[in-house]
Each structure stands twice: as structure tokens, then as C-alpha cells.
Motif scaffolding. Structure first.
Motif, PDB file in Angstrom:
ATOM      1  N   ARG A 121       0.831  -1.219   0.000  1.00 37.56           N
ATOM      2  CA  ARG A 121       0.000   0.000   0.000  1.00 37.56           C
ATOM      3  C   ARG A 121       0.859   1.259   0.000  1.00 37.56           C
ATOM      4  NH1 ARG A 121      -3.866  -2.520   3.218  1.00 37.56           N
ATOM      5  NH2 ARG A 121      -2.669  -2.108   5.100  1.00 37.56           N
ATOM      6  N   GLU A 122       1.875   1.243   0.884  1.00 36.00           N
ATOM      7  CA  GLU A 122       2.734   2.435   0.987  1.00 36.00           C
ATOM      8  C   GLU A 122       3.462   2.697  -0.324  1.00 36.00           C
ATOM      9  OE1 GLU A 122       3.515   1.953   5.780  1.00 36.00           O
ATOM     10  OE2 GLU A 122       5.249   1.866   4.427  1.00 36.00           O
ATOM     11  N   LEU A 123       3.948   1.616  -0.933  1.00 34.60           N
ATOM     12  CA  LEU A 123       4.700   1.778  -2.187  1.00 34.60           C
ATOM     13  C   LEU A 123       3.807   2.261  -3.323  1.00 34.60           C
ATOM     14  CD1 LEU A 123       6.856  -1.422  -1.822  1.00 34.60           C
ATOM     15  CD2 LEU A 123       7.809   0.868  -2.205  1.00 34.60           C
ATOM     16  N   VAL A 124       2.581   1.721  -3.394  1.00 40.49           N
ATOM     17  CA  VAL A 124       1.667   2.163  -4.468  1.00 40.49           C
ATOM     18  C   VAL A 124       1.426   3.668  -4.320  1.00 40.49           C
ATOM     19  CG1 VAL A 124      -0.705   2.023  -5.340  1.00 40.49           C
ATOM     20  CG2 VAL A 124       0.573  -0.070  -4.869  1.00 40.49           C
ATOM     21  N   ASN A 125       1.234   4.080  -3.072  1.00 41.79           N
ATOM     22  CA  ASN A 125       1.022   5.507  -2.812  1.00 41.79           C
ATOM     23  C   ASN A 125       2.213   6.364  -3.209  1.00 41.79           C
ATOM     24  OD1 ASN A 125      -0.934   7.215  -1.829  1.00 41.79           O
ATOM     25  ND2 ASN A 125      -1.183   5.875  -0.030  1.00 41.79           N
ATOM     26  N   GLU A 126       3.397   5.897  -2.819  1.00 42.77           N
ATOM     27  CA  GLU A 126       4.617   6.662  -3.121  1.00 42.77           C
ATOM     28  C   GLU A 126       4.846   6.730  -4.631  1.00 42.77           C
ATOM     29  OE1 GLU A 126       7.758   4.701  -0.975  1.00 42.77           O
ATOM     30  OE2 GLU A 126       6.819   5.135   0.958  1.00 42.77           O
ATOM     31  N   ILE A 127       4.650   5.604  -5.309  1.00 41.69           N
ATOM     32  CA  ILE A 127       4.865   5.603  -6.760  1.00 41.69           C
ATOM     33  C   ILE A 127       3.821   6.498  -7.439  1.00 41.69           C
ATOM     34  CG2 ILE A 127       4.951   4.189  -8.853  1.00 41.69           C
ATOM     35  CD1 ILE A 127       5.835   1.830  -7.063  1.00 41.69           C
ATOM     36  N   ALA A 128       2.580   6.434  -6.923  1.00 38.65           N
ATOM     37  CA  ALA A 128       1.525   7.278  -7.513  1.00 38.65           C
ATOM     38  C   ALA A 128       1.898   8.748  -7.361  1.00 38.65           C
ATOM     39  CB  ALA A 128       0.189   6.990  -6.848  1.00 38.65           C
ATOM     40  N   MET A 129       2.462   9.095  -6.211  1.00 34.96           N
ATOM     41  CA  MET A 129       2.833  10.502  -6.002  1.00 34.96           C
ATOM     42  C   MET A 129       3.937  10.906  -6.978  1.00 34.96           C
ATOM     43  SD  MET A 129       4.836  12.764  -3.691  1.00 34.96           S
ATOM     44  CE  MET A 129       5.353  11.726  -2.383  1.00 34.96           C
ATOM     45  N   LEU A 130       4.932  10.053  -7.109  1.00 32.46           N
ATOM     46  CA  LEU A 130       6.035  10.364  -8.028  1.00 32.46           C
ATOM     47  C   LEU A 130       5.541  10.422  -9.476  1.00 32.46           C
ATOM     48  CD1 LEU A 130       8.695   8.066  -6.352  1.00 32.46           C
ATOM     49  CD2 LEU A 130       8.795  10.558  -6.465  1.00 32.46           C
ATOM     50  N   MET A 131       4.606   9.545  -9.822  1.00 33.12           N
ATOM     51  CA  MET A 131       4.061   9.597 -11.187  1.00 33.12           C
ATOM     52  C   MET A 131       3.205  10.840 -11.365  1.00 33.12           C
ATOM     53  SD  MET A 131       3.262   5.706 -12.259  1.00 33.12           S
ATOM     54  CE  MET A 131       3.167   6.103 -14.002  1.00 33.12           C
ATOM     55  N   GLY A 132       2.484  11.179 -10.310  1.00 37.18           N
ATOM     56  CA  GLY A 132       1.644  12.385 -10.359  1.00 37.18           C
ATOM     57  C   GLY A 132       2.487  13.604 -10.687  1.00 37.18           C
ATOM     58  N   TYR A 133       3.666  13.651 -10.119  1.00 36.55           N
ATOM     59  CA  TYR A 133       4.579  14.771 -10.376  1.00 36.55           C
ATOM     60  C   TYR A 133       4.930  14.842 -11.862  1.00 36.55           C
ATOM     61  CZ  TYR A 133       8.741  17.674  -9.790  1.00 36.55           C
ATOM     62  OH  TYR A 133       9.666  18.672  -9.879  1.00 36.55           O
ATOM     63  N   GLU A 134       5.182  13.664 -12.439  1.00 34.20           N
ATOM     64  CA  GLU A 134       5.573  13.626 -13.863  1.00 34.20           C
ATOM     65  C   GLU A 134       4.389  13.925 -14.789  1.00 34.20           C
ATOM     66  OE1 GLU A 134       8.568  13.150 -15.210  1.00 34.20           O
ATOM     67  OE2 GLU A 134       9.646  12.825 -13.344  1.00 34.20           O
ATOM     68  N   VAL A 135       3.225  13.386 -14.445  1.00 32.88           N
ATOM     69  CA  VAL A 135       2.104  13.521 -15.398  1.00 32.88           C
ATOM     70  C   VAL A 135       1.435  14.890 -15.328  1.00 32.88           C
ATOM     71  CG1 VAL A 135       1.695  11.034 -15.350  1.00 32.88           C
ATOM     72  CG2 VAL A 135       0.251  12.512 -13.973  1.00 32.88           C
ATOM     73  N   THR A 136       1.796  15.675 -14.317  1.00 37.24           N
ATOM     74  CA  THR A 136       1.244  17.037 -14.234  1.00 37.24           C
ATOM     75  C   THR A 136       2.228  18.072 -14.791  1.00 37.24           C
ATOM     76  OG1 THR A 136       2.033  17.109 -11.947  1.00 37.24           O
ATOM     77  CG2 THR A 136      -0.304  16.639 -12.272  1.00 37.24           C
ATOM     78  N   ARG A 137       3.316  17.594 -15.376  1.00 33.92           N
ATOM     79  CA  ARG A 137       4.356  18.485 -15.906  1.00 33.92           C
ATOM     80  C   ARG A 137       3.848  19.533 -16.884  1.00 33.92           C
ATOM     81  NH1 ARG A 137       9.642  18.109 -15.336  1.00 33.92           N
ATOM     82  NH2 ARG A 137      10.298  16.236 -14.300  1.00 33.92           N
ATOM     83  N   GLU A 138       2.839  19.134 -17.675  1.00 28.91           N
ATOM     84  CA  GLU A 138       2.416  20.041 -18.755  1.00 28.91           C
ATOM     85  C   GLU A 138       1.166  20.834 -18.421  1.00 28.91           C
ATOM     86  OE1 GLU A 138       2.322  17.621 -22.261  1.00 28.91           O
ATOM     87  OE2 GLU A 138       4.460  17.184 -22.065  1.00 28.91           O
TER      88      GLU A 138
END
Ligand code: PRP
Ligand code: URA
Length: 209
Positions: A30-47
Motif C-alpha cells: 500500500r505504501e509503495l503504491v502511494n509513493e509511486i503514484a505521487m512520483l508519477m503524479g509529479y511527472e504527469v502534471t508536468r504540462e
């Protein structure tokens, strides 16, 4: 055709390797899914678009940037998508969260929709559909059909692990959307599981079958 992007950030790749392992229990999963989602969120909101805004600092008046454009909605595909919501919300706390409930019939592998609960102004929002797994693509395609039926048009799909079969099916069904994944795996097995994958994401997140 929308964008297809594998997010190769080293922290994401490292965490995903731990996530995949059988020995990783529900709490860590659970913790890892959350952390990865946050890191991906950072990338996918770039534009996301910015606009100028005039503000006052304690020193002077100045023109700076703020987010402009559409408000956001995060739409997890239940159940496993729920695991990615908090990570996204930690970046965009003002986003609304819609829910699309869907399960795969274990025999046909076809998704069955059982719940749709969305913000009223979903047609006005930039939508991030989140689900850890893109396998046959059936669940993502039906979820996006459902959103489009309700007027949504700005949709990005974010997953952790995808199969080539699912990416192709989703691109064919919805060529307008952007797809982001942390990994493009080898294939699906005869039961529709991603190989090497990480097993059943919902079961591992919630510790239930
Ligand atoms: C999993 C996963 C996706 C779907 C992917 O959900 O979270 O929603 O399978 O498979 P597909 O691309 O072949 O449709 P599942 O149906 O196991 O439901 P759950 O999240 O409730 O466990
Ligand atoms: N759903 C999952 O949770 N895992 C897979 O490998 C495929 C679909």
C-alpha cells in the motif's frame, strides 16, 4: 494519437521492483503504491498550463505563475485504483475524486461496471484515471467510455504496470487520451495476468480475494 510514456524515474523503478516481489506484504505494498503514484503524479502534471498572476510579497509587487486551465479530477477504477488516490491528492489536494467501480469477470475477463460516482462538473475537468494495472485494457476502456458518455473529454490514464495487449487496445479504443505507465511488461498469461507483473493488485493492496 495521444502520448504513450513510460516513466523511468529511478525512484519509481526501484520502488516498483520492491512492489512486484511476492514477499512484499500488504502494508508495504500500500505504501509503495502511494509513493509511486505521487512520483508519477509529479511527472504527469508536468504540462499543466500556467498563467501570470500579480501578487504582493513583503518587499514588492510582482508577476508570478499559478496553475490555470481546468480544475482536476482523479478517478480511480475500483478497487485497486483507490491505492493511487492519496499519492495524487498529496500533490493536488483541491482535486475532486470520482469513482468508477469495475471488476473483471474471471471467466470472460470482461469488465463489469458496478458503480459510477463522479463530480457534477466532470465535463469541465482535467481527469486523471488511475489504476495500477492495464492488462487486457477492458477495464480502462469501459471506464473511459463511461466518462466520455458523461461529457468528459480531457482524460489521462495513469497506471503502474501495463501489458502490450492492453496498451494497444486502449490506444485503439481511445486514441485521444495520454497513457502513462511505470513499466511496459512482456505479455499477458492465459488467465489475463500481466507477466512478470505483480499479481492481483487489488488483492495485494487490501489483503482480500
Ligand atoms: C484489476 C485492475 C484493473 C483490471 C485490469 O482489477 O485493478 O482494474 O484488473 O485488467 P484489464 O485491463 O484486463 O481490464 P480487478 O478486476 O481485479 O478488480 P479489483 O481492483 O477489484 O481487484
Ligand atoms: N489485474 C491485476 O490486478 N493484475 C494483473 O496482472 C492483471 C489484471
Amino acid at each position: 494519437m495521444g502520448k504513450f510514456q513510460i516513466i523511468t524515474h529511478p525512484l519509481i523503478q526501484h520502488k516498483l521492483t520492491i512492489l512486484r516481489q511476492t514477499k512484499t506484504g500488504s502494508k508495504d505494498f500500500r505504501e509503495l503504491v502511494n509513493e509511486i503514484a505521487m512520483l508519477m503524479g509529479y511527472e504527469v502534471t508536468r504540462e499543466l498550463p500556467l498563467e501570470d498572476v500579480e501578487i504582493e510579497t513583503p518587499i514588492t509587487q510582482t508577476v508570478q505563475k499559478r496553475l490555470s486551465g481546468k480544475k482536476m479530477a482523479i478517478v480511480p477504477i475500483l478497487r485497486a485504483g483507490i491505492g493511487m488516490v492519496d499519492g495524487f491528492l498529496s500533490l493536488v489536494p483541491a482535486a475532486k475524486v470520482g469513482h468508477i467501480g469495475m471488476y473483471r469477470d474471471e471467466e470472460t475477463l470482461k469488465p463489469v461496471e458496478y458503480l459510477v460516482k463522479l463530480p457534477e462538473d466532470i465535463d469541465q475537468r482535467q481527469i486523471f484515471v488511475v489504476d495500477p494495472m492495464l492488462a487486457t485494457g477492458g477495464s480502462a476502456i469501459l471506464a473511459i467510455d463511461s466518462l466520455k458518455k458523461r461529457g468528459a473529454s480531457n482524460i489521462k490514464f495513469v497506471c503502474l504496470v501495463s501489458a502490450p495487449e492492453g496498451v494497444k487496445a486502449l490506444q485503439e479504443a481511445h486514441p485521444d487520451i495520454d497513457i502513462f505507465t511505470a513499466a511496459l511488461d512482456e505479455k499477458l498469461n492465459e488467465n489475463g495476468y500481466i507477466v512478470p507483473g505483480l499479481g492481483d493488485a487489488g488483492d495485494r493492496l487490501f489483503g482480500t480475494k
